[in-house]
Design a protein around this motif. Structure first.
Motif, PDB file in Angstrom:
ATOM      1  N   ALA A 357      -2.058   4.535   4.077  1.00  0.00           N
ATOM      2  CA  ALA A 357      -1.309   3.214   4.298  1.00  0.00           C
ATOM      3  C   ALA A 357      -2.271   2.081   3.932  1.00  0.00           C
ATOM      4  O   ALA A 357      -2.888   1.133   4.567  1.00  0.00           O
ATOM      5  CB  ALA A 357      -1.124   2.987   5.758  1.00  0.00           C
ATOM      6  N   PRO A 358      -2.639   1.918   2.688  1.00  0.00           N
ATOM      7  CA  PRO A 358      -3.656   0.988   2.160  1.00  0.00           C
ATOM      8  C   PRO A 358      -3.171  -0.485   2.228  1.00  0.00           C
ATOM      9  O   PRO A 358      -2.022  -0.670   2.125  1.00  0.00           O
ATOM     10  CB  PRO A 358      -3.886   1.355   0.624  1.00  0.00           C
ATOM     11  CG  PRO A 358      -2.639   1.945   0.248  1.00  0.00           C
ATOM     12  CD  PRO A 358      -2.382   2.830   1.438  1.00  0.00           C
ATOM     13  N   GLY A 359      -3.855  -1.292   2.848  1.00  0.00           N
ATOM     14  CA  GLY A 359      -3.617  -2.540   3.142  1.00  0.00           C
ATOM     15  C   GLY A 359      -3.090  -2.830   4.362  1.00  0.00           C
ATOM     16  O   GLY A 359      -2.604  -4.051   4.745  1.00  0.00           O
ATOM     17  N   ALA A 383       5.211   0.030   2.630  1.00  0.00           N
ATOM     18  CA  ALA A 383       6.671   0.116   1.851  1.00  0.00           C
ATOM     19  C   ALA A 383       7.126   1.263   0.976  1.00  0.00           C
ATOM     20  O   ALA A 383       7.943   1.731   1.061  1.00  0.00           O
ATOM     21  CB  ALA A 383       6.746  -1.363   1.033  1.00  0.00           C
ATOM     22  N   THR A 384       5.887   1.485   0.152  1.00  0.00           N
ATOM     23  CA  THR A 384       6.145   2.859  -0.543  1.00  0.00           C
ATOM     24  C   THR A 384       4.972   3.884  -0.203  1.00  0.00           C
ATOM     25  O   THR A 384       3.872   3.288  -0.022  1.00  0.00           O
ATOM     26  CB  THR A 384       6.145   2.398  -2.044  1.00  0.00           C
ATOM     27  OG1 THR A 384       4.865   1.861  -2.386  1.00  0.00           O
ATOM     28  CG2 THR A 384       7.059   1.510  -2.278  1.00  0.00           C
TER      29      THR A 384
END
Length: 426
Positions: A357-359, A383-384
């Motif tokens: 889950a980067p960010g 989101a992706t």
């Protein structure tokens, strides 16, 4: 459009004793019936002409006898012929003999039956035309020997001959169709059986593959647990060494410092006691998995919880660290083994969050509840997906480390995010 191949049933072999017996019986039966028919026909001729038939008719009956005898003798052995040109030509000649010879009629009927088995329209039409042609020829010659003119009765007789010829042809068609149907059903049954066996083999192979994957996954899980136990044993080994060093230092001071006051002696003895109790607790925790390596980093160099968070922030990760009812100093002062375990768990949690889950913001809460310390980490879903699904070995190690210290851990999706929680005695 694909034209289906003509039906060519396999003719039985006459090499066995049973088939030879059938062939001989066909020839004998055809001979007996043919002889009976020609005797009846010749008797009627003698009665018609008062035992003085024309020589031409007598000659026709002599020819009838020769043709009939030859046809009845060969009809049985012809069973050995394989379907082909020779088979078709021989049986067409025998069928043609039906119009020329009364004695050959039973053999011709058998030949027409065998032609019907082939199921080929060309052969059927050819046989019908030959029977029609030979019948008209024989009847025309016979009427001339009788001194009569061909009349409509000749055509009627020819029609009867053709109808009689069609009967064995149709019977052959019916029997041949039945044989074809039975053969098709047997082939379908055999094909279904082969498919079933193939499906069973594939299912067995799939089950073996699934069992192998399960064993491989279990082996991986066992390896991860063993590695986590080893890492925990290293950390605890360093911690126990620290406590033992403290015990040795204070006990040594007590042994040669004769100037210590009773109060100082009590404080030193209390310090030795506390260090021994803590070392004993940690020793019980790691006794089954104690291992050391020369190149492992000592506990003093292990990163702190705040240090791990600061390092992640420097890497660009958005992390919020919340202390609830306790501080890092409180945790370190009470239980060094819990600090090491939480540091390992926090490192794994921040690594997973950065990877999957980067960010996304990561909120970490450390709280003390009665005699336990809780770590809860939560981040929203991205989101992706940023990377393929992992094996889960890291989270398995988190759970194993917490359990070895008398606690436990859980992880999973909660309210649109992912949450990891671990707790252990404090």
């Amino acid at each position: 459009m694909t034209v289906p191949a003509p039906r060519i049933p396999a003719m039985p072999s006459v090499r066995s004793a049973r088939q030879w017996a059938i062939a001989l019986a066909q020839s004998v039966l055809a001979t007996a019936l043919g002889l009976l028919l020609i005797l009846i026909s010749f008797g009627a001729l003698l009665e018609e002409f008062s035992d003085q038939p024309p020589d031409g008719l007598v000659a026709m009956y002599a020819l009838d006898l020769l043709l009939g005898l030859a046809a009845t003798l060969v009809i049985g052995p012809l069973r050995s012929l394989r379907p082909g040109r020779l088979h078709s030509a021989a049986h067409l000649l025998l069928a043609a003999a039906a119009g020329l010879s009364v004695w050959a009629a039973p053999a011709a009927a058998i030949a027409l039956y065998r032609i019907g088995l082939r199921g080929r329209t060309v052969l059927d039409v050819g046989a019908a035309l030959l029977v029609t042609g030979t019948s008209m020829t024989a009847l025309s010659v016979e009427t001339r020997f009788r001194g009569e003119e061909p009349e409509s009765a000749v055509l009627a007789a020819v029609g009867v001959m053709v109808v009689l010829a069609l009967i064995p042809l149709l019977i052959g068609h019916v029997v041949g169709t039945r044989h074809e149907l039975m053969t098709s059903l047997r082939e379908r049954a055999a094909s279904a059986e082969r498919e079933r066996e193939t499906a069973q083999r594939e299912q067995a192979a799939a089950e073996r593959e699934a069992a192998a994957l399960i064993r491989e996954r279990e082996a991986d899980d066992a390896r991860v647990r063993a590695e986590e136990r080893t890492a925990l044993a290293r950390d605890m080994h360093d911690s126990i060494s620290h406590h033992l060093a403290a015990i040795s230092l204070h006990a040594g001071a007590m042994s040669y410092r004769e100037d210590l006051s009773p109060e100082a002696m009590r404080r030193t003895a209390s310090t030795v006691r506390d260090a021994a109790q803590q070392a004993n607790r940690e020793l019980r925790t790691v006794l089954t998995g104690l291992r050391t390596f020369g190149d492992d980093a000592p506990l003093a160099t292990a990163p702190t919880l705040t240090g791990i968070v600061e390092h992640c922030r420097e890497e660009g990760q958005e992390i919020e660290l919340v202390w609830d009812g306790m501080s890092e100093q409180d945790l370190t002062a009470h239980d060094r083994s819990a600090v090491v375990a939480l540091a390992r768990i926090l490192s794994e949690v921040t690594l997973n969050a950065a990877k999957h889950a980067p960010g996304a913001p990561l909120r970490i809460t450390l709280s003390g509840r009665e005699d336990q310390v809780h770590l809860r980490a939560r981040n929203p879903f991205p989101a992706t997906p940023a990377s393929p699904p992992s094996t889960g070995h890291g989270l398995l190690g988190v759970q194993e480390r917490a359990r070895l210290l008398g606690g436990d851990a859980r992880h999973g999706a909660v309210d649109g995010g992912y949450e990891v929680e671990a707790w252990m005695p404090w």
